[in-house]
Design a protein around this motif. Structure first.
Motif, short mmCIF file in Angstrom:
data_model
loop_
_atom_site.label_atom_id
_atom_site.label_comp_id
_atom_site.label_asym_id
_atom_site.label_seq_id
_atom_site.Cartn_x
_atom_site.Cartn_y
_atom_site.Cartn_z
N GLY A 3 0.76 -0.98 0.05
CA GLY A 3 -0.05 -0.15 0.20
C GLY A 3 0.89 1.04 -0.18
N ALA A 4 1.94 1.12 0.73
CA ALA A 4 2.85 2.61 0.86
C ALA A 4 3.40 2.42 -0.49
CB ALA A 4 4.00 2.05 1.85
N VAL A 5 3.92 1.49 -1.36
CA VAL A 5 4.38 1.47 -2.72
C VAL A 5 3.53 2.15 -3.39
CG1 VAL A 5 5.15 0.13 -4.55
CG2 VAL A 5 5.92 -0.74 -2.29
N ALA A 6 2.05 1.72 -3.53
CA ALA A 6 1.10 2.23 -4.27
C ALA A 6 0.90 3.74 -4.17
CB ALA A 6 -0.36 1.61 -3.96
N ASP A 7 1.45 4.19 -2.77
CA ASP A 7 1.51 5.61 -2.42
C ASP A 7 2.65 6.27 -3.02
OD1 ASP A 7 -1.11 5.24 -1.20
OD2 ASP A 7 -0.25 5.20 0.62
N GLY A 8 3.45 5.82 -3.51
CA GLY A 8 4.80 6.45 -4.01
C GLY A 8 5.83 6.54 -3.21
N LEU A 9 5.94 5.87 -2.11
CA LEU A 9 6.85 6.01 -1.20
C LEU A 9 8.13 5.12 -1.67
CD1 LEU A 9 4.53 7.01 0.40
CD2 LEU A 9 5.33 6.06 2.54
N SER A 10 9.19 5.52 -1.23
CA SER A 10 10.56 4.73 -1.44
C SER A 10 10.69 3.85 -0.20
CB SER A 10 11.54 5.79 -1.32
OG SER A 10 12.01 6.29 -0.06
N ASN A 11 11.66 2.90 -0.31
CA ASN A 11 11.75 1.91 0.82
C ASN A 11 12.23 2.53 1.91
OD1 ASN A 11 11.43 -0.14 -1.26
ND2 ASN A 11 13.56 -0.89 -1.13
N ALA A 12 12.94 3.54 1.93
CA ALA A 12 13.11 4.34 3.24
C ALA A 12 12.07 4.96 3.79
CB ALA A 12 14.37 5.21 2.86
N GLU A 13 11.25 5.56 3.03
CA GLU A 13 9.93 6.39 3.49
C GLU A 13 9.17 5.05 3.85
OE1 GLU A 13 9.99 9.99 0.50
OE2 GLU A 13 9.10 8.23 -0.26
N ILE A 14 8.82 3.98 3.53
CA ILE A 14 8.07 2.91 3.78
C ILE A 14 8.54 2.61 5.27
CG2 ILE A 14 7.23 0.56 3.32
CD1 ILE A 14 7.66 1.16 0.40
N GLY A 15 9.89 2.31 5.42
CA GLY A 15 10.33 2.07 6.66
C GLY A 15 10.06 2.82 7.73
N ARG A 16 10.26 4.28 7.60
CA ARG A 16 9.82 5.21 8.60
C ARG A 16 8.36 5.23 8.71
NH1 ARG A 16 13.72 8.04 5.40
NH2 ARG A 16 12.16 9.16 4.28
N ARG A 17 7.54 5.23 7.63
CA ARG A 17 6.05 4.98 8.00
C ARG A 17 5.67 3.84 9.09
NH1 ARG A 17 1.43 4.60 3.35
NH2 ARG A 17 1.84 6.76 3.01
N LEU A 18 6.24 2.73 8.63
CA LEU A 18 5.82 1.46 9.27
C LEU A 18 6.92 1.01 10.41
CD1 LEU A 18 4.96 -0.86 6.15
CD2 LEU A 18 3.58 0.72 7.66
N PHE A 19 7.88 1.90 10.71
CA PHE A 19 8.58 1.72 11.96
C PHE A 19 9.47 0.24 11.67
CE2 PHE A 19 5.14 4.37 13.40
CZ PHE A 19 5.88 5.55 13.70
N ILE A 20 9.91 0.15 10.45
CA ILE A 20 10.91 -0.96 10.30
C ILE A 20 12.01 -0.61 9.57
CG2 ILE A 20 8.81 -2.72 10.13
CD1 ILE A 20 8.63 -2.83 7.23
N GLY A 21 12.98 -1.53 9.49
CA GLY A 21 14.13 -1.08 8.72
C GLY A 21 13.93 -1.36 7.41
N GLU A 22 14.93 -0.57 6.43
CA GLU A 22 15.00 -0.72 5.15
C GLU A 22 15.07 -2.08 4.61
OE1 GLU A 22 16.70 1.80 1.20
OE2 GLU A 22 16.99 2.45 3.30
N ALA A 23 15.88 -2.74 5.25
CA ALA A 23 16.25 -4.10 4.55
C ALA A 23 14.98 -4.98 5.04
CB ALA A 23 17.43 -4.68 5.65
N THR A 24 14.22 -4.98 5.93
CA THR A 24 12.96 -5.54 6.24
C THR A 24 12.01 -5.28 5.03
OG1 THR A 24 13.26 -5.50 8.56
CG2 THR A 24 11.03 -5.93 7.83
N VAL A 25 11.94 -4.15 4.65
CA VAL A 25 10.96 -3.48 3.71
C VAL A 25 11.60 -4.26 2.40
CG1 VAL A 25 10.37 -1.72 2.10
CG2 VAL A 25 10.65 -1.19 4.46
N LYS A 26 12.76 -4.50 2.23
CA LYS A 26 13.22 -5.07 0.77
C LYS A 26 12.90 -6.60 0.92
CE LYS A 26 17.09 -1.93 -0.12
NZ LYS A 26 18.54 -1.96 -0.33
N THR A 27 12.92 -7.23 2.19
CA THR A 27 12.62 -8.57 2.33
C THR A 27 10.87 -8.83 2.07
OG1 THR A 27 14.28 -8.91 4.13
CG2 THR A 27 12.48 -10.29 3.99
#
Length: 224
Positions: free
Chosen positions: A168-192
Motif C-alpha cells: 500500500g505504501a508502494v502504491a502511495d509512491g513511497l521509497s523503501n526508506a520512506e516505507i520503513g519510516r512509516r511502518l517503523f521497520i528497517g529498510e532491509a525488512t522492507v526489501k524482504t
C-alpha cells in the motif's frame, strides 16, 4: 457416474438395506416406488428430516443411508456427521438437486461416501447405491467435473497484513526508506517484504506488484 475403488465389500447374498430421508413426501414416495422393483435393494426405513434419519440408522443398522441435502431440523450434512460420529457402519449417499462447490465440499468433508444428483436414472441410482455400500466414492458426472476443476484452479494469493501495508505504501509512491519510516521497520525488512510480495504475485518489480495486487483485490480501498 464416477467411482473410486472400494476399501471394503458390501454384504453378499441379501438385498442392501437402505434408509431413505427426504422432506418432500412426493419425492420420498417416488424413490421408494422406484426402488421397490429392484430385488437387490430393500428400503427398510423412511425419514422426513435428518435427525429422524440418524435415529433410524442407529435403530436399523442399514447398509446405506440415502439422504437429501436440504432438510428441516437437521440437513443432510448434519445427518451425515451424526451417522459417522455414531460409529455406524452405514455408508451415506447424498441425493440432491444442488451441485454447488460449497454443498459438495461440506458433504464430502462430513463423511458422505457419494454425491448423486436427482436427475440420475433408476439404473444409475441403483448402481450408485451398490457402489457406495461397497465403500466406493460415487460422484455424479457434473459433481466430479466441478471437483476436478476446483483442484486445478490456482490457489488464491494472500498477502500478510504487513505485506499489504508495505505494498500500500508502494502504491502511495513511497521509497523503501520512506516505507520503513512509516511502518517503523528497517529498510532491509522492507526489501524482504517486497521480495516475498514479488514471489507471491509472480512479478519482478514494484509497479507490476501494485497493478497485480489491485487487479486481484489485494489492496483494500484502491480501485482495481
Amino acid at each position: 457416474m464416477t467411482t473410486v475403488p472400494p476399501t471394503e465389500t458390501a454384504p453378499q447374498g441379501r438385498p442392501l438395506r437402505v434408509v431413505l430421508a427426504d422432506d418432500h413426501t412426493v419425492m420420498r414416495a417416488g424413490l421408494v416406488a422406484l426402488l421397490a422393483s429392484e430385488p437387490t435393494v430393500d428400503v427398510v426405513g423412511e425419514a422426513a428430516d435428518g435427525r429422524e434419519a440418524v435415529r433410524l440408522v442407529e435403530r436399523l443398522d442399514p447398509d446405506l443411508a440415502l439422504l437429501d441435502l436440504r432438510m428441516p431440523v437437521l440437513d443432510g450434512v448434519g445427518a451425515t456427521l451424526g451417522i459417522v460420529a455414531g460409529g455406524a457402519r452405514t455408508r451415506v449417499l447424498i441425493l440432491t438437486t444442488y451441485d454447488t462447490d460449497a454443498d459438495i465440499e461440506r458433504a464430502v468433508e462430513a463423511g458422505a461416501t457419494g454425491y448423486l444428483l436427482k436427475d440420475a436414472t433408476r439404473d444409475q441410482l441403483v448402481e450408485a447405491i451398490h457402489a457406495a455400500a461397497r465403500g466406493e466414492t460415487v460422484l455424479a458426472p457434473r459433481v466430479a467435473q466441478r471437483l476436478v476443476a476446483r483442484m486445478r484452479r490456482p490457489a488464491p494469493v494472500a498477502l500478510t497484513a504487513r505485506e499489504a501495508e508495505v505494498l500500500g505504501a508502494v502504491a502511495d509512491g513511497l521509497s523503501n526508506a520512506e516505507i520503513g519510516r512509516r511502518l517503523f521497520i528497517g529498510e532491509a525488512t522492507v526489501k524482504t517484504h517486497l521480495l516475498r510480495i514479488f514471489a507471491k504475485l509472480d512479478v519482478g518489480d514494484r509497479t507490476r506488484a501494485v497493478v497485480a495486487a489491485m487487479d486481484s483485490g489485494l489492496l483494500p480501498g484502491r480501485a482495481g
